[in-house]
Design a protein around this motif. Structure first.
Motif, PDB file in Angstrom:
ATOM      1  N   TYR A 105      -1.467  -8.495 -13.469  1.00 61.32           N
ATOM      2  CA  TYR A 105      -1.545  -7.072 -13.814  1.00 61.32           C
ATOM      3  C   TYR A 105      -0.226  -6.356 -13.538  1.00 61.32           C
ATOM      4  O   TYR A 105       0.137  -5.416 -14.250  1.00 61.32           O
ATOM      5  CB  TYR A 105      -2.698  -6.409 -13.070  1.00 61.32           C
ATOM      6  N   ALA A 106       0.487  -6.783 -12.520  1.00 63.42           N
ATOM      7  CA  ALA A 106       1.811  -6.202 -12.257  1.00 63.42           C
ATOM      8  C   ALA A 106       2.746  -6.487 -13.410  1.00 63.42           C
ATOM      9  O   ALA A 106       3.509  -5.617 -13.852  1.00 63.42           O
ATOM     10  CB  ALA A 106       2.370  -6.744 -10.943  1.00 63.42           C
ATOM     11  N   GLU A 133       3.088 -12.704   1.131  1.00 61.33           N
ATOM     12  CA  GLU A 133       3.575 -12.280  -0.190  1.00 61.33           C
ATOM     13  C   GLU A 133       2.789 -11.073  -0.701  1.00 61.33           C
ATOM     14  O   GLU A 133       3.360 -10.173  -1.326  1.00 61.33           O
ATOM     15  CB  GLU A 133       3.442 -13.437  -1.179  1.00 61.33           C
ATOM     16  N   ALA A 134       1.485 -11.067  -0.424  1.00 59.91           N
ATOM     17  CA  ALA A 134       0.664  -9.944  -0.879  1.00 59.91           C
ATOM     18  C   ALA A 134       1.078  -8.654  -0.180  1.00 59.91           C
ATOM     19  O   ALA A 134       1.166  -7.590  -0.808  1.00 59.91           O
ATOM     20  CB  ALA A 134      -0.814 -10.241  -0.611  1.00 59.91           C
ATOM     21  N   GLU A 135       1.338  -8.724   1.127  1.00 56.59           N
ATOM     22  CA  GLU A 135       1.784  -7.538   1.865  1.00 56.59           C
ATOM     23  C   GLU A 135       3.113  -7.031   1.306  1.00 56.59           C
ATOM     24  O   GLU A 135       3.298  -5.816   1.118  1.00 56.59           O
ATOM     25  CB  GLU A 135       1.947  -7.881   3.355  1.00 56.59           C
ATOM     26  N   GLU A 136       4.030  -7.954   1.047  1.00 53.04           N
ATOM     27  CA  GLU A 136       5.339  -7.559   0.517  1.00 53.04           C
ATOM     28  C   GLU A 136       5.198  -6.943  -0.876  1.00 53.04           C
ATOM     29  O   GLU A 136       5.818  -5.918  -1.190  1.00 53.04           O
ATOM     30  CB  GLU A 136       6.258  -8.779   0.459  1.00 53.04           C
ATOM     31  N   MET A 137       4.367  -7.556  -1.703  1.00 52.88           N
ATOM     32  CA  MET A 137       4.158  -7.051  -3.056  1.00 52.88           C
ATOM     33  C   MET A 137       3.506  -5.671  -3.031  1.00 52.88           C
ATOM     34  O   MET A 137       3.853  -4.779  -3.830  1.00 52.88           O
ATOM     35  CB  MET A 137       3.286  -8.040  -3.839  1.00 52.88           C
ATOM     36  N   LEU A 141       4.983  -2.246  -4.706  1.00 53.48           N
ATOM     37  CA  LEU A 141       4.231  -1.415  -5.652  1.00 53.48           C
ATOM     38  C   LEU A 141       4.195   0.039  -5.205  1.00 53.48           C
ATOM     39  O   LEU A 141       4.306   0.958  -6.030  1.00 53.48           O
ATOM     40  CB  LEU A 141       2.799  -1.946  -5.789  1.00 53.48           C
ATOM     41  N   ILE A 142       4.041   0.256  -3.911  1.00 54.09           N
ATOM     42  CA  ILE A 142       3.960   1.625  -3.396  1.00 54.09           C
ATOM     43  C   ILE A 142       5.325   2.288  -3.383  1.00 54.09           C
ATOM     44  O   ILE A 142       5.490   3.432  -3.827  1.00 54.09           O
ATOM     45  CB  ILE A 142       3.339   1.624  -1.984  1.00 54.09           C
ATOM     46  N   ASP A 143       6.333   1.561  -2.898  1.00 52.57           N
ATOM     47  CA  ASP A 143       7.670   2.157  -2.730  1.00 52.57           C
ATOM     48  C   ASP A 143       8.424   2.290  -4.047  1.00 52.57           C
ATOM     49  O   ASP A 143       9.110   3.296  -4.274  1.00 52.57           O
ATOM     50  CB  ASP A 143       8.499   1.313  -1.756  1.00 52.57           C
ATOM     51  N   GLU A 144       8.294   1.294  -4.905  1.00 56.66           N
ATOM     52  CA  GLU A 144       9.112   1.272  -6.116  1.00 56.66           C
ATOM     53  C   GLU A 144       8.396   1.831  -7.341  1.00 56.66           C
ATOM     54  O   GLU A 144       9.034   2.323  -8.265  1.00 56.66           O
ATOM     55  CB  GLU A 144       9.553  -0.177  -6.422  1.00 56.66           C
TER      56      GLU A 144
END
Length: 587
Positions: A105-106, A133-137, A141-144
């Motif tokens: 979906y990303a 990886e999920a935490e980083e992703m 998503l939130i920051d960028e």
């Protein structure tokens, strides 16, 4: 002929003696697909993984492998179809599918959906293979990409679910200081489901908070009858026996709390606080030290609990050191400063110990001062909207001095909802309030339009009265000047043959008392004659009876300007009350 023999010999020599048939199964095509992937031959890899699905249609791993290759090819929709099929029809607990869906979906630009699936993955498998990886992703998503909507939505849903659960077991009402409502609600819950242990424990607390200590103890005992090791009930029972001063039973009740070593921080905290509350300070100190293994070393309640135990045991230096740590935490600075000042005062007076409570709350003296200030400055709407302010009202009604209680009664009369009504009715049933506070509470209930039976203490004990039977003019008993104003006005009307206006004059004066003077302790009637003449002036004008302001003032020996001021204030309240009455009839 020779040629035929030679051809036959060659064919015999070329043919292997042991022919091994090729085994075409899912494992074969999986290995084949992996080789194609290593060569980056994605088209042939897809075909290979499709064959694995054909050979093993019940193996969800094959679908996931195929979905992964389709994603590599950029066919994210087809990949998602396979992943959803696995979750919906094969294995709903295959958590990695949520992570794969999030990636797809990303790539499709649907960041909200990606965020939602990452949250689902982390919920299902917080320590899983792809957790980091999920935490980083999620952060990206939130920051960028301006995400965070799914997290906020999840938090709202969790908060709503928590609120519903809290309402069901009564915690919501207790946390908002609505103790009377909590009792009413939890009694119904327990009656409907006698096995609801959490509701029973919370009902025990609710009874305690409204002063029904016998009922509170009975409810705690009822839990222990069902679950003898229930720590919440064991703590509640100990606190109640301390209140009753039953030392022998208290000693037996404390024994189980000394033996238990809770592993849950909240339970361990409650046990430690309970031991301190019942005066077992050395045992409380040990319990708080055990708690230090379960919570961070700078946990506010841990620091305060340790400090309180040391202070009660006479270890003032240790207590002071701990409160100095606590004072660095912004939310706890006021409480810590209060206790540090008490330590300084104790040292100056040569005292060896300082009595300190174990709850990390603003001390009683400070709470009462704050409530008194708020009652003078806060608007009624604030008390209605803010549950913390409302909780402080109920607390002050039970523990405050006379002045604070008088202000709280008036504030609750303005709040005027069902919970405020229940709080006043419970207060009225107490045996430790005098006749004056009883009358003020009845006036508040009359102002709210409360109905039904209430308990009230008289000289011969508790009795039941109906609020409908309480006369409206009971408010005249609160201040001698209020009754004097009425007596002057009534006498004047009767002496002049204006008996027909007595009822209207009475309504006007009672309306002003209920809506103005009762609500503000600072308002005083200095000269009853001024108010009596002002009241009569308004009544006569409303009845179209000719009156000269100067003449009426002279009859009561007051100035015309003073009469005018009083009549204007009265008329404003009367007009306001009349407007509300007309509007309610029209509606």
């Amino acid at each position: 002929m020779q040629m035929d023999k030679r051809r036959h010999r060659y064919s015999q020599m070329d043919r292997p003696e042991n022919v091994i048939a090729m085994k075409l199964d899912a494992s074969y095509f999986f290995e084949r697909g992996m080789r194609f992937l290593q060569r980056n031959d994605l088209a042939r890899a897809v075909k290979a993984f499709q064959r694995t699905v054909e050979y093993e249609p019940d193996n969800p791993v094959n679908y996931c492998n195929l979905a992964g290759v389709l994603a590599e090819l950029g066919d994210f929709e087809a990949s998602n179809e396979l992943l959803h099929y696995v979750l919906e029809h094969m294995d709903p607990h295959m958590s990695e599918c949520w992570f794969y869906l999030a990636n797809n979906y990303a790539n499709l630009g649907d960041y909200d959906a990606a965020e939602e699936y990452l949250l689902r993955y982390l919920d299902h498998d917080p320590d899983g293979e792809y957790a980091a990886e999920a935490e980083e992703m999620l952060s990206i998503l939130i920051d960028e990409f301006g995400g965070g909507k799914a997290i906020e939505r999840r938090r709202r849903e969790e908060a709503r679910a928590e609120t519903m659960q809290a309402i069901q077991d009564g915690r919501y009402f207790l946390e908002n200081g609505q103790f009377e409502v909590a009792v009413e609600w939890l009694e119904q819950v327990v009656e409907a489901d006698p096995s609801h242990i959490a509701a029973r424990n919370n009902l025990s607390l609710a009874y305690y908070y409204i002063g029904q200590y016998e009922n509170a103890l009975a409810m705690a005992e009822s839990v222990l009858d069902r679950q003898p090791d229930n720590l919440h009930a064991l703590c509640n029972r100990a606190i109640l026996l301390q209140h009753f001063g039953d030392e022998a039973r208290l000693a037996r009740a404390v024994e189980p709390l000394l033996k238990v070593i809770p592993l849950h921080p909240d339970i361990a905290m409650k046990v430690a606080i309970t031991l301190g509350f019942v005066g077992r300070h050395a045992d409380a100190l040990l319990a708080f030290r055990r708690l230090a293994r379960l919570v961070p070393p700078d946990h506010p309640m841990l620091l305060h609990g340790l400090a309180a135990a040391h202070a009660n045991l006479g270890n003032l230096r240790a207590a002071e050191s701990l409160w100095r740590q606590l004072v660095r935490l912004e939310d706890c600075a006021r409480v810590a400063d209060y206790h540090l000042e008490r330590v300084r005062q104790a040292r100056a007076a040569g005292l060896l110990t300082v009595s300190a409570g174990y709850q990390l709350d603003v001390p009683v003296e400070m709470q009462l001062a704050e409530v008194r200030d708020r009652l003078q400055t806060s608007s009624p709407d604030e008390w209605k909207r803010d549950p913390l302010l409302r909780a402080s009202l109920y607390w002050s009604l039970r523990h405050g001095n006379r002045e604070v209680r008088q202000r709280v009664i008036r504030a609750l009369a303005v709040v005027g909802d069902n919970d405020a009504e229940q709080a006043l009715k419970s207060f009225l049933a107490r045996s430790d309030i005098d006749a004056s506070l009883q009358e003020q509470t009845l006036v508040a209930l009359k102002r709210m339009g409360a109905k039904g039976a209430v308990r009230i203490w008289r000289a011969n004990g508790s009795t039941e009265i109906r609020l409908e039977d309480v006369r409206k003019d009971i408010i005249l008993d609160l201040q001698p000047q209020w009754r004097e104003v009425w007596d002057l006005a009534e006498t004047w009307l009767m002496a002049r043959g204006l008996r027909a206006l007595v009822g209207q004059a009475r309504r006007f004066w009672l309306t002003y008392l209920y809506d103005e003077l009762f609500l503000d302790l600072k308002k005083r009637i200095v000269k009853p004659e001024t108010w009596a003449s002002g009241l009569l002036y308004v009544v006569l004008r409303y009845a179209s009876v000719p009156v000269v302001q100067r003449d009426l003032a002279a009859q009561f020996n007051v100035s015309a300007s003073s009469l005018s001021k009083c009549s204007s204030r009265l008329e404003q309240v009367v007009l306001r009350a009349g407007w509300h009455a007309r509007r309610s009839r029209e509606e």
